[in-house]
Design a protein around this motif. Structure first.
Motif, mmCIF file in Angstrom:
data_model
loop_
_atom_site.group_PDB
_atom_site.id
_atom_site.type_symbol
_atom_site.label_atom_id
_atom_site.label_comp_id
_atom_site.label_asym_id
_atom_site.label_seq_id
_atom_site.Cartn_x
_atom_site.Cartn_y
_atom_site.Cartn_z
ATOM 1 N N GLY A 104 0.802 -1.203 0.000
ATOM 2 C CA GLY A 104 0.000 0.000 0.000
ATOM 3 C C GLY A 104 0.841 1.260 0.000
ATOM 4 N N SER A 105 0.150 2.389 0.115
ATOM 5 C CA SER A 105 0.807 3.691 0.048
ATOM 6 C C SER A 105 0.325 4.604 1.165
ATOM 7 C CB SER A 105 0.521 4.370 -1.294
ATOM 8 O OG SER A 105 1.031 3.622 -2.382
ATOM 9 N N MET A 153 6.523 23.385 3.734
ATOM 10 C CA MET A 153 6.086 22.015 3.919
ATOM 11 C C MET A 153 6.964 21.042 3.147
ATOM 12 S SD MET A 153 1.920 22.143 3.988
ATOM 13 C CE MET A 153 1.879 20.497 4.697
ATOM 14 N N VAL A 154 7.032 19.842 3.655
ATOM 15 C CA VAL A 154 7.724 18.758 2.992
ATOM 16 C C VAL A 154 6.842 17.520 3.072
ATOM 17 C CG1 VAL A 154 8.998 18.028 5.059
ATOM 18 C CG2 VAL A 154 9.896 17.492 2.773
ATOM 19 N N TYR A 155 6.901 16.703 2.024
ATOM 20 C CA TYR A 155 6.070 15.521 1.939
ATOM 21 C C TYR A 155 6.929 14.295 1.689
ATOM 22 C CZ TYR A 155 2.691 19.223 0.971
ATOM 23 O OH TYR A 155 1.931 20.371 1.027
ATOM 24 N N LEU A 156 6.407 13.166 2.061
ATOM 25 C CA LEU A 156 7.040 11.899 1.743
ATOM 26 C C LEU A 156 5.969 10.961 1.209
ATOM 27 C CD1 LEU A 156 9.748 10.312 1.838
ATOM 28 C CD2 LEU A 156 8.932 9.340 4.002
ATOM 29 N N GLN A 157 6.007 10.720 -0.090
ATOM 30 C CA GLN A 157 5.111 9.759 -0.707
ATOM 31 C C GLN A 157 5.742 8.387 -0.611
ATOM 32 O OE1 GLN A 157 1.946 10.210 -2.147
ATOM 33 N NE2 GLN A 157 1.978 7.969 -2.129
ATOM 34 N N MET A 158 5.063 7.474 0.036
ATOM 35 C CA MET A 158 5.581 6.137 0.276
ATOM 36 C C MET A 158 4.707 5.131 -0.461
ATOM 37 S SD MET A 158 6.559 6.360 4.337
ATOM 38 C CE MET A 158 4.834 6.500 4.835
ATOM 39 N N ASN A 159 5.294 4.452 -1.426
ATOM 40 C CA ASN A 159 4.603 3.445 -2.203
ATOM 41 C C ASN A 159 5.243 2.079 -1.978
ATOM 42 O OD1 ASN A 159 2.960 5.474 -3.397
ATOM 43 N ND2 ASN A 159 4.474 5.794 -5.023
ATOM 44 N N SER A 160 4.512 1.046 -2.348
ATOM 45 C CA SER A 160 5.002 -0.331 -2.222
ATOM 46 C C SER A 160 5.562 -0.592 -0.834
ATOM 47 C CB SER A 160 6.063 -0.608 -3.294
ATOM 48 O OG SER A 160 5.539 -0.410 -4.593
ATOM 49 N N LEU A 161 4.803 -0.219 0.162
ATOM 50 C CA LEU A 161 5.277 -0.318 1.535
ATOM 51 C C LEU A 161 5.484 -1.764 1.961
ATOM 52 C CD1 LEU A 161 3.148 2.531 3.056
ATOM 53 C CD2 LEU A 161 5.635 2.362 3.230
ATOM 54 N N LYS A 162 6.508 -1.947 2.763
ATOM 55 C CA LYS A 162 6.880 -3.252 3.280
ATOM 56 C C LYS A 162 6.800 -3.245 4.801
ATOM 57 C CE LYS A 162 10.304 -3.709 -0.428
ATOM 58 N NZ LYS A 162 11.748 -3.901 -0.730
ATOM 59 N N PRO A 163 6.637 -4.414 5.416
ATOM 60 C CA PRO A 163 6.611 -4.453 6.882
ATOM 61 C C PRO A 163 7.846 -3.825 7.513
ATOM 62 C CG PRO A 163 5.803 -6.515 6.010
ATOM 63 C CD PRO A 163 6.308 -5.725 4.829
#
Length: 120
Positions: free
Chosen positions: A16-17, A77-87
């Motif tokens: 997920g993201s 502002m700063v963002y962090l887009q996180m894709n293909s998340l792993k445990p």
């Protein structure tokens, strides 16, 4: 004083993201760099991604190709887009900012952290 507040963490399934956000406020003349760090239980805090006031970015090898850092400079502002998340991405994520206050002092401040949990 410069304050940083993170948001956007939560529980997500593997693959997920999530998108993390951080806003800096206070006596800010300029922000030279912003970044994201994370700390998992039993581990030291580690760099995830950084971004200078320009467009240069740096990523940890473990997140390259999956995470993207971006900035909205007028909004501090700063963002962090996180894709293909792993445990193994499960950690508390902290926002960091370095710059100069209106009083001409250098700062290197941290937010309170936001929890990211990746689990099925």
């Amino acid at each position: 004083q410069v304050q940083l507040v993170e948001s956007g963490g939560g529980l997500v399934q593997p693959g997920g993201s999530l998108r993390l956000s951080c806003i800096a406020s206070g006596s800010i003349f300029g922000i030279n760099a912003m970044g994201w760090y994370r700390q998992a239980p039993g581990k030291q805090r580690e760099l995830v991604a950084t971004s200078t006031s320009g467009s240069t970015t740096n990523y940890a090898d473990s997140v390259k190709g999956r995470f993207t850092i971006s900035r909205d400079n007028p909004k501090n502002m700063v963002y962090l887009q996180m894709n293909s998340l792993k445990p193994e991405d499960t950690a508390v994520y902290y926002c960091n900012a370095k710059g100069v206050t209106n009083g001409g002092r250098w700062y290197d401040n941290w937010g309170q952290g936001t929890q990211v949990t990746v689990s099925s």
